[in-house]
Design an enzyme around this catalytic site. Structure first.
Site, PDB file in Angstrom:
ATOM      1  N   ARG A 160       4.577  -8.403   5.411  1.00  0.00           N
ATOM      2  CA  ARG A 160       4.314  -6.985   5.127  1.00  0.00           C
ATOM      3  C   ARG A 160       5.274  -6.407   4.083  1.00  0.00           C
ATOM      4  O   ARG A 160       5.730  -5.280   4.193  1.00  0.00           O
ATOM      5  CB  ARG A 160       4.372  -6.155   6.414  1.00  0.00           C
ATOM      6  CG  ARG A 160       3.309  -6.562   7.439  1.00  0.00           C
ATOM      7  CD  ARG A 160       3.387  -5.752   8.716  1.00  0.00           C
ATOM      8  NE  ARG A 160       4.557  -6.099   9.483  1.00  0.00           N
ATOM      9  CZ  ARG A 160       4.632  -7.117  10.359  1.00  0.00           C
ATOM     10  NH1 ARG A 160       3.585  -7.863  10.577  1.00  0.00           N
ATOM     11  NH2 ARG A 160       5.741  -7.360  11.013  1.00  0.00           N
ATOM     12  N   GLY A 205       4.654  -7.182   0.572  1.00  0.00           N
ATOM     13  CA  GLY A 205       4.037  -7.368  -0.736  1.00  0.00           C
ATOM     14  C   GLY A 205       4.075  -8.795  -1.236  1.00  0.00           C
ATOM     15  O   GLY A 205       3.810  -9.051  -2.414  1.00  0.00           O
ATOM     16  N   LEU A 206       4.396  -9.747  -0.351  1.00  0.00           N
ATOM     17  CA  LEU A 206       4.460 -11.150  -0.789  1.00  0.00           C
ATOM     18  C   LEU A 206       3.231 -11.950  -0.311  1.00  0.00           C
ATOM     19  O   LEU A 206       3.245 -13.186  -0.332  1.00  0.00           O
ATOM     20  CB  LEU A 206       5.755 -11.816  -0.311  1.00  0.00           C
ATOM     21  CG  LEU A 206       7.044 -11.181  -0.859  1.00  0.00           C
ATOM     22  CD1 LEU A 206       8.266 -11.917  -0.330  1.00  0.00           C
ATOM     23  CD2 LEU A 206       7.056 -11.184  -2.400  1.00  0.00           C
ATOM     24  N   GLY A 207       2.201 -11.245   0.091  1.00  0.00           N
ATOM     25  CA  GLY A 207       0.932 -11.932   0.377  1.00  0.00           C
ATOM     26  C   GLY A 207       0.910 -12.695   1.691  1.00  0.00           C
ATOM     27  O   GLY A 207       0.235 -13.716   1.805  1.00  0.00           O
ATOM     28  N   SER A 208       1.633 -12.184   2.710  1.00  0.00           N
ATOM     29  CA  SER A 208       1.681 -12.924   3.981  1.00  0.00           C
ATOM     30  C   SER A 208       0.310 -12.991   4.638  1.00  0.00           C
ATOM     31  O   SER A 208      -0.040 -14.025   5.229  1.00  0.00           O
ATOM     32  CB  SER A 208       2.699 -12.293   4.932  1.00  0.00           C
ATOM     33  OG  SER A 208       2.456 -10.917   5.100  1.00  0.00           O
ATOM     34  N   SER A 209      -0.482 -11.938   4.543  1.00  0.00           N
ATOM     35  CA  SER A 209      -1.786 -11.967   5.229  1.00  0.00           C
ATOM     36  C   SER A 209      -2.726 -12.960   4.547  1.00  0.00           C
ATOM     37  O   SER A 209      -3.443 -13.706   5.224  1.00  0.00           O
ATOM     38  CB  SER A 209      -2.405 -10.570   5.289  1.00  0.00           C
ATOM     39  OG  SER A 209      -2.641 -10.075   3.999  1.00  0.00           O
ATOM     40  N   ALA A 210      -2.700 -13.003   3.230  1.00  0.00           N
ATOM     41  CA  ALA A 210      -3.553 -13.989   2.533  1.00  0.00           C
ATOM     42  C   ALA A 210      -3.068 -15.402   2.822  1.00  0.00           C
ATOM     43  O   ALA A 210      -3.868 -16.333   2.970  1.00  0.00           O
ATOM     44  CB  ALA A 210      -3.558 -13.726   1.026  1.00  0.00           C
ATOM     45  N   ALA A 211      -1.750 -15.581   2.939  1.00  0.00           N
ATOM     46  CA  ALA A 211      -1.222 -16.925   3.220  1.00  0.00           C
ATOM     47  C   ALA A 211      -1.725 -17.423   4.571  1.00  0.00           C
ATOM     48  O   ALA A 211      -2.158 -18.573   4.695  1.00  0.00           O
ATOM     49  CB  ALA A 211       0.308 -16.907   3.189  1.00  0.00           C
ATOM     50  N   ASP A 223      -4.567 -11.616  -3.856  1.00  0.00           N
ATOM     51  CA  ASP A 223      -3.713 -12.337  -2.900  1.00  0.00           C
ATOM     52  C   ASP A 223      -4.355 -13.645  -2.457  1.00  0.00           C
ATOM     53  O   ASP A 223      -3.696 -14.685  -2.400  1.00  0.00           O
ATOM     54  CB  ASP A 223      -3.428 -11.471  -1.669  1.00  0.00           C
ATOM     55  CG  ASP A 223      -2.421 -10.377  -1.956  1.00  0.00           C
ATOM     56  OD1 ASP A 223      -2.271 -10.025  -3.132  1.00  0.00           O
ATOM     57  OD2 ASP A 223      -1.793  -9.890  -1.004  1.00  0.00           O
TER      58      ASP A 223
HETATM   59  O1  PMV Z   1       0.041  -5.129  -0.913  1.00  0.00           O
HETATM   60  P1  PMV Z   1       0.891  -5.457  -2.107  1.00  0.00           P
HETATM   61  O2  PMV Z   1       2.259  -4.909  -2.002  1.00  0.00           O
HETATM   62  O3  PMV Z   1       0.836  -6.918  -2.465  1.00  0.00           O
HETATM   63  O4  PMV Z   1       0.279  -4.675  -3.367  1.00  0.00           O
HETATM   64  C1  PMV Z   1      -0.969  -4.984  -3.869  1.00  0.00           C
HETATM   65  C2  PMV Z   1      -1.029  -4.692  -5.327  1.00  0.00           C
HETATM   66  C3  PMV Z   1      -1.748  -3.417  -5.723  1.00  0.00           C
HETATM   67  O5  PMV Z   1      -2.020  -3.542  -7.107  1.00  0.00           O
HETATM   68  C4  PMV Z   1      -0.844  -2.220  -5.492  1.00  0.00           C
HETATM   69  C5  PMV Z   1      -3.053  -3.203  -4.959  1.00  0.00           C
HETATM   70  C6  PMV Z   1      -4.175  -4.200  -5.264  1.00  0.00           C
HETATM   71  O6  PMV Z   1      -5.170  -4.224  -4.483  1.00  0.00           O
HETATM   72  O7  PMV Z   1      -4.134  -4.923  -6.278  1.00  0.00           O
END
Ligand code: PMV
Length: 308
Positions: free
Chosen positions: A102, A104-110, A148
């Site tokens: 949580r 912004g490093l893509g943990s949910s997609a990982a 992601d």
């Molecule tokens: O959820 P994050 O922190 O990986 O941010 C996503 C990146 C944004 O450009 C802010 C939103 C998006 O859907 O691309």
């Protein structure tokens, strides 16, 4: 045949190098995969009828698929496994990772990519893995841009424009980064909404900010292809300034970037939605030396080398 799981699977985490927020409004973004960021291992439960259990201590996750109605992560994971016709009972999945969740490093997609791979196996087409991951990502994020899942499954460095297939980039030389989690929780949807609000309120100012973030992403891509890390760093710092003007930075993120630059970093910016989450800094010299500056402040930076 009873559905089964493969023994191991992994997925990349992601770091947006340039173009966050602007990518929502049609501009390009550059994102990199952090390989093998999440490792999953599947073992059989003695009771084949017991709901599948998933345990990832680093993310404080320990849930079973009996909890899908109350636990969003359980629901997302259950939906991914169902989409892939995998087993909903009789298995335990253990995850290990050095990536913060949580932030912004893509943990949910990982997690959704690695789960899809546990069911579908190593030989499956990457497109099928991404499609399955998106089923879970919609549970987490409503209408994800898809960046992601693409990065978590494909890895490497990708240029991404919404609605178009991602373009893999080959860097002129590896890019060392120090990723610094601020420890501040943020909400992507709220951050995205701030930019929509700014666009409505000050369209003639906000639109050019987004366009310039897109230009910076394209210029940054050129520098990465050339292997000019110093010029990439300059562009990263400029992008951070524009993201601040859009209202998606924060005093904490601004300070972390300033600390990085005052200790010799070639550039620094927030990554992802901002408001909290992480900053990335481009070290001029050993990444660990810059990382120590943040460790001394009680933070837990991660040194990575982006290569493709
Ligand atoms: O959820 P994050 O922190 O990986 O941010 C996503 C990146 C944004 O450009 C802010 C939103 C998006 O859907 O691309």
């Amino acid at each position: 045949m009873t559905p089964s799981l493969h023994e191991h699977a992994s997925a990349c985490a992601k770091v947006i190098l340039l173009g966050e927020h602007a990518v929502v409004h049609g501009q390009p973004a550059i994102a990199a995969g952090l390989p093998e960021a999440l490792q999953l291992r599947a073992t059989r439960l003695p009771d084949r009828s017991a709901p599948l259990r998933c345990v990832i201590p680093a993310w404080d996750l320990d849930f079973s698929l009996a909890e899908v109605s109350t636990h969003p992560v359980a629901r997302a994971c259950g939906d991914v496994i169902s989409h892939c016709d995998g087993p909903l009972t009789g298995w335990r999945i253990d995850g290990t990772t050095a990536i913060v969740a949580r932030a912004g490093l893509g943990s949910s997609a990982a997690i959704t990519v690695a789960l899809a791979r546990l069911v579908l196996g190593p030989g499956v087409a990457v497109e099928s893995v991404i499609e399955a991951s998106m089923v879970g990502e919609r549970v987490f994020h409503g209408t994800p841009s898809g960046i992601d899942s693409e990065v978590a499954a494909r890895g490497g460095v990708l240029r991404f424009v919404r609605g178009q297939p991602p373009e893999p980039l080959t860097l002129g030389r590896p890019l060392a980064l120090v990723i610094v989690p601020s420890g501040v929780v943020r909400n992507t949807a709220q951050q995205v909404a701030k930019v929509h609000h700014a666009l409505e309120r000050w369209p003639t100012v906000t639109r050019p900010l987004l366009e310039n973030l897109g230009r910076i992403a394209t210029l940054g891509q050129d520098e990465l292809l050339r292997g000019d890390v110093a010029r990439f760093g300059e562009l990263a710092t400029m992008a951070h300034g524009l993201l601040g003007a859009l209202g998606v930075s924060s005093p904490v993120l601004d300070e972390l970037c300033a600390v990085a630059r005052s200790h010799g970093a070639l550039g620094a910016k927030l990554t992802g939605a901002g408001g909290g989450g992480c900053v990335i800094a481009v070290p001029d010299g050993p990444a660990e030396t810059l990382a120590d500056v943040f460790r001394a402040r009680g933070l837990q930076p991660l040194c990575v080398e982006v290569r493709a």
